[in-house]
Every structure is written in structure tokens, then in C-alpha cells.
Scaffold this motif. Structure first.
Motif, PDB file in Angstrom:
ATOM      1  N   GLU A  89       0.836  -1.204   0.000  1.00 19.60           N
ATOM      2  CA  GLU A  89       0.000   0.000   0.000  1.00 19.60           C
ATOM      3  C   GLU A  89       0.871   1.253   0.000  1.00 19.60           C
ATOM      4  OE1 GLU A  89      -2.697  -0.108   3.246  1.00 19.60           O
ATOM      5  OE2 GLU A  89      -3.924  -1.729   2.409  1.00 19.60           O
ATOM      6  N   GLY A  90       1.941   1.232   0.796  1.00 18.75           N
ATOM      7  CA  GLY A  90       2.861   2.365   0.815  1.00 18.75           C
ATOM      8  C   GLY A  90       3.552   2.566  -0.519  1.00 18.75           C
ATOM      9  N   ILE A  91       3.963   1.466  -1.138  1.00 22.54           N
ATOM     10  CA  ILE A  91       4.598   1.538  -2.459  1.00 22.54           C
ATOM     11  C   ILE A  91       3.636   2.142  -3.476  1.00 22.54           C
ATOM     12  CG2 ILE A  91       5.443   0.147  -4.399  1.00 22.54           C
ATOM     13  CD1 ILE A  91       6.485  -1.876  -2.283  1.00 22.54           C
ATOM     14  N   ASP A  92       2.419   1.597  -3.523  1.00 18.55           N
ATOM     15  CA  ASP A  92       1.448   2.031  -4.526  1.00 18.55           C
ATOM     16  C   ASP A  92       1.018   3.480  -4.310  1.00 18.55           C
ATOM     17  OD1 ASP A  92      -0.090   1.094  -6.847  1.00 18.55           O
ATOM     18  OD2 ASP A  92      -1.833   1.469  -5.585  1.00 18.55           O
ATOM     19  N   GLU A  93       0.896   3.881  -3.063  1.00 19.01           N
ATOM     20  CA  GLU A  93       0.533   5.261  -2.735  1.00 19.01           C
ATOM     21  C   GLU A  93       1.595   6.231  -3.244  1.00 19.01           C
ATOM     22  OE1 GLU A  93       0.841   7.240   1.449  1.00 19.01           O
ATOM     23  OE2 GLU A  93      -1.146   6.291   1.315  1.00 19.01           O
ATOM     24  N   ALA A  94       2.868   5.915  -2.975  1.00 24.83           N
ATOM     25  CA  ALA A  94       3.956   6.774  -3.433  1.00 24.83           C
ATOM     26  C   ALA A  94       4.057   6.762  -4.953  1.00 24.83           C
ATOM     27  CB  ALA A  94       5.271   6.319  -2.812  1.00 24.83           C
ATOM     28  N   GLU A  97       1.589   9.118  -6.520  1.00 26.31           N
ATOM     29  CA  GLU A  97       1.993  10.512  -6.353  1.00 26.31           C
ATOM     30  C   GLU A  97       3.056  10.927  -7.367  1.00 26.31           C
ATOM     31  OE1 GLU A  97       3.218  10.815  -2.307  1.00 26.31           O
ATOM     32  OE2 GLU A  97       1.219  10.368  -1.497  1.00 26.31           O
ATOM     33  N   HIS A 299       4.131   0.565   6.514  1.00 21.10           N
ATOM     34  CA  HIS A 299       3.687   1.451   5.440  1.00 21.10           C
ATOM     35  C   HIS A 299       4.819   2.379   5.017  1.00 21.10           C
ATOM     36  CE1 HIS A 299       1.415   4.788   3.550  1.00 21.10           C
ATOM     37  NE2 HIS A 299       0.568   3.830   3.192  1.00 21.10           N
ATOM     38  N   ARG A 300       5.546   2.898   5.987  1.00 19.67           N
ATOM     39  CA  ARG A 300       6.655   3.802   5.699  1.00 19.67           C
ATOM     40  C   ARG A 300       7.772   3.084   4.933  1.00 19.67           C
ATOM     41  NH1 ARG A 300      10.254   6.532  10.429  1.00 19.67           N
ATOM     42  NH2 ARG A 300      11.766   7.644   9.111  1.00 19.67           N
ATOM     43  N   ARG A 303       6.678   3.065   1.280  1.00 17.19           N
ATOM     44  CA  ARG A 303       6.828   4.389   0.655  1.00 17.19           C
ATOM     45  C   ARG A 303       8.293   4.703   0.373  1.00 17.19           C
ATOM     46  NH1 ARG A 303       2.855   8.216   0.174  1.00 17.19           N
ATOM     47  NH2 ARG A 303       4.548   9.697  -0.085  1.00 17.19           N
ATOM     48  N   GLN A 304       9.137   4.491   1.369  1.00 15.35           N
ATOM     49  CA  GLN A 304      10.545   4.838   1.190  1.00 15.35           C
ATOM     50  C   GLN A 304      11.242   3.891   0.213  1.00 15.35           C
ATOM     51  OE1 GLN A 304      11.397   6.794   5.596  1.00 15.35           O
ATOM     52  NE2 GLN A 304      13.081   6.269   4.243  1.00 15.35           N
ATOM     53  N   GLU A 307      10.502   5.508  -3.058  1.00 12.67           N
ATOM     54  CA  GLU A 307      11.291   6.738  -3.199  1.00 12.67           C
ATOM     55  C   GLU A 307      12.754   6.403  -3.489  1.00 12.67           C
ATOM     56  OE1 GLU A 307      10.065   9.650  -3.325  1.00 12.67           O
ATOM     57  OE2 GLU A 307       8.096   9.543  -2.362  1.00 12.67           O
TER      58      GLU A 307
END
Length: 333
Positions: A89-94, A97, A299-300, A303-304, A307
Motif C-alpha cells: 500500500e505504501g509503495i502504490d501510494e507513493a 503521487e 507502510h513507511r 513508501r521509502q 522513493e
């Protein structure tokens, strides 16, 4: 009733009486109705007709022109796992964006599937890959690096490759320090999959911290296996069969801990009165059963991890990241 044929740029241009290149530039201009490729009236006519006709951009044609698909492939052991699902979910959210989309595939922790799924994603022009199923010793990752494929790892690390993980070693230490401080002096260890850095690092941190207090874990009470509840159940049964009940059991994953809890309960063993129990990750189920655990920023991490991949694709010199864990004490200890 058959599907309507896709509306093309050429068809729009013909209906508008414009050059196809002009229509293409206007529709692909990130400024939208403020495009400078045509007059305001013409720009408005183009967008109005495109909407009326149901025109959609062709991402494959765009990828051929730009050599970028804006697609990222993600390979995980199993998406039904709450930890990996949260990271995804974090990957897909980032990714959203950044104007990317993701495609996820399960490897079931099988090295052959790990390789095959990644190759299929690359065949479909993925700009880069994110692995949540890397093994600590993973020759396929070395091959990808030699081929110049851009990738990052999440959840698990592999030496020599960029990753975003929880500081699992510190997490294992936190567990040991908590159990020693609570007066426990004998231990069982549900060690998870020995091929994965999550197991290796969490166990190492736990054992090193115990050793600093002059304590250890009898090898007969170290039970490797998997990360799910059934693996935890089997590991707990082996620890119980090995001899006297340990004063505390550390499982390197919440689901394995919950599987162990089921075995302890069936055997009439009370937690925490007879033995303490600790997991790792802090999944919602851990909170519902009062399981002491180590919170991993799932989740973090996702996302990271994305990134970090963007930095790799941009040619930046980046390092792996380890995010701090947090001990969450509940009734099981």
C-alpha cells in the motif's frame, strides 16, 4: 453488443480538422486547458471532443516514444500477508503521487518463481522492480545488478543491494532486554525462515543481547520454519517437546507467535503466568490478543522503498535505509 473501437488521435484530429501532432501535444500537455500548443478556443475544442468521444491515452505508444512505461513491478512472497500488503500500500501510494502505477506478483518464497515473476515484469517494460521476497543470499539479485536493472528491496535486505527495512537487529535486542528486565531467564526462539534477513537479524539481536546478560537459548529450543500461524504452531510444539517449559518465547513474526499461542492454550499453559510470549511487526491481530510485539513501520518502509527506487532511476548514489522499531508491551509478557 460488441465493444466500441478505441478512439484514436488521428480520428480526433480528422474530426477537428487539425494536424494529429497538434492534438497530441495539447492532450499530453500537463498544463491541460492552459496548453500553449494551440489557441485557448482550439484547446477547449480538443478536450471537449476527446471527452465526448471517450478518448484515452495509449500508455504503450507513449512508452515507445519516451522509453519509459511508468510501471513498477513488485514481487512479494504472498500478498495475503498483512505485513507485505501494508508495505505494498505504501509503495502504490507513493507511485501514484509520482505518476507511476504498480503491478504486484506473488512468489510464495520460491526462488524459481522469484526469478520468473521478475523476468515477466521486465518483459512487460517495467521501469524498475521492488522486491519484498529477497533472500539474504540471492544470486538472482546479483545478476539483475550486473544487467543494469534498477531495483530496490523492502522488508528484507541482501548484502550489496539497496533496501529499506526495519532495523530488525535492534528489534530483537529490544525483546531480549524487555524479557530479562521482567525476570525471565530461560527462553524459546521461534526463528522463522533462516533464508530471510528478517529472521537472521531478529534472532541475532535477541541472542546477542541475551549473551550480554550471560544468558542464551538452548539449541533444542530454537525452532526455525516459516512466518505463518501454522509454522508457529509447529515450532511451538517442537520447543515444548524439547524439555522444560521456557519462561519466555520470542517469535520473529506476529502470526507465528499467534500460532504458538494456540498451542500453548491447548496444552493448558497460561500466558504470561506460565510463559511469556513476544511477536514482531505489531499487526492488528497482535493488539486484539494482547501480544507484546515490536512495531515495524510497514507502510513507511513501502513508501521509502519506492522513493529509493526513484533515486536509483535518476542515477543518484543512494544507501540502504533501516527504520527504527518500537517495543509495544501488552499483556502477554
Amino acid at each position: 453488443m460488441g465493444a466500441r473501437p478505441a478512439v484514436t488521435l488521428k480520428a480526433l484530429a480528422a474530426e477537428l480538422g487539425l494536424n494529429p501532432s497538434t492534438v497530441s501535444r495539447v492532450l499530453n500537455d500537463p498544463r491541460g486547458l492552459g496548453s500553449r500548443w494551440a489557441s485557448p478556443d482550439t484547446t477547449e475544442r480538443i478536450f471537449a471532443l476527446a471527452e465526448e468521444r471517450g478518448y484515452r491515452k495509449n500508455p504503450y505508444a507513449a512508452s515507445l516514444r519516451t522509453a519509459k512505461s511508468h510501471m513498477i513491478g513488485v514481487v512479494v512472497p504472498r500478498l495475503q500477508d498483512y505485513v507485505l500488503a501494508t508495505m505494498y500500500e505504501g509503495i502504490d501510494e507513493a507511485a501514484s503521487e509520482h505518476g507511476y502505477f504498480t503491478v504486484v506478483s506473488n512468489s510464495l518464497d520460491d526462488p524459481a518463481a522469484h526469478r520468473a515473476k521478475a523476468e515477466k515484469l521486465l518483459d512487460r517494460r517495467a521501469d524498475g522492480l521492488i522486491f519484498g521476497d529477497a533472500l539474504f543470499e540471492d544470486p538472482f539479485l546479483d545478476e539483475l545488478a550486473d544487467r543494469g536493472v534498477a531495483f530496490t528491496l523492502v522488508s528484507r535486505r541482501s548484502p550489496g543491494h539497496r533496501s529499506v527495512t526495519c532495523d530488525d537487529y535492534t528489534g530483537g535486542r529490544l525483546v531480549a532486554e524487555h524479557l530479562v528486565a521482567s525476570g525471565r531467564r530461560s527462553f524459546g526462539l521461534i526463528a522463522g525462515d533462516p533464508r530471510a534477513s528478517t529472521s537472521i537479524d531478529r534472532c541475532a539481536g535477541f541472542l546477542d543481547a541475551l549473551a550480554e546478560h550471560g544468558l542464551g537459548v538452548d539449541p533444542s529450543r530454537v525452532a526455525p520454519g516459516g512466518f505463518d500461524a501454522s509454522a508457529g504452531s509447529a515450532a511451538a510444539a517442537r520447543i515444548l517437546a524439547a524439555g522444560p517449559l521456557p519462561e519466555a518465547v520470542f517469535a520473529v513474526n506476529d502470526f507465528a507467535a499467534i500460532g504458538a499461542l494456540g498451542v500453548l492454550t491447548r496444552e493448558g499453559i497460561s500466558v504470561p503466568e506460565d510463559t511469556a510470549l513476544v511477536g514482531f511487526n505489531d499487526t492488528p491481530l497482535a493488539g486484539s490478543v494482547g501480544l507484546t510485539t515490536v512495531r515495524s513501520p510497514m507502510h513507511r518502509i513501502g513508501r521509502q522503498g519506492f522513493e529509493l527506487l526513484m533515486d536509483v532511476l535518476d542515477g543518484k548514489d543512494v544507501e540502504s535505509v533501516r527504520l527504527p522499531p518500537e517495543l509495544v508491551v501488552r499483556t502477554s509478557t
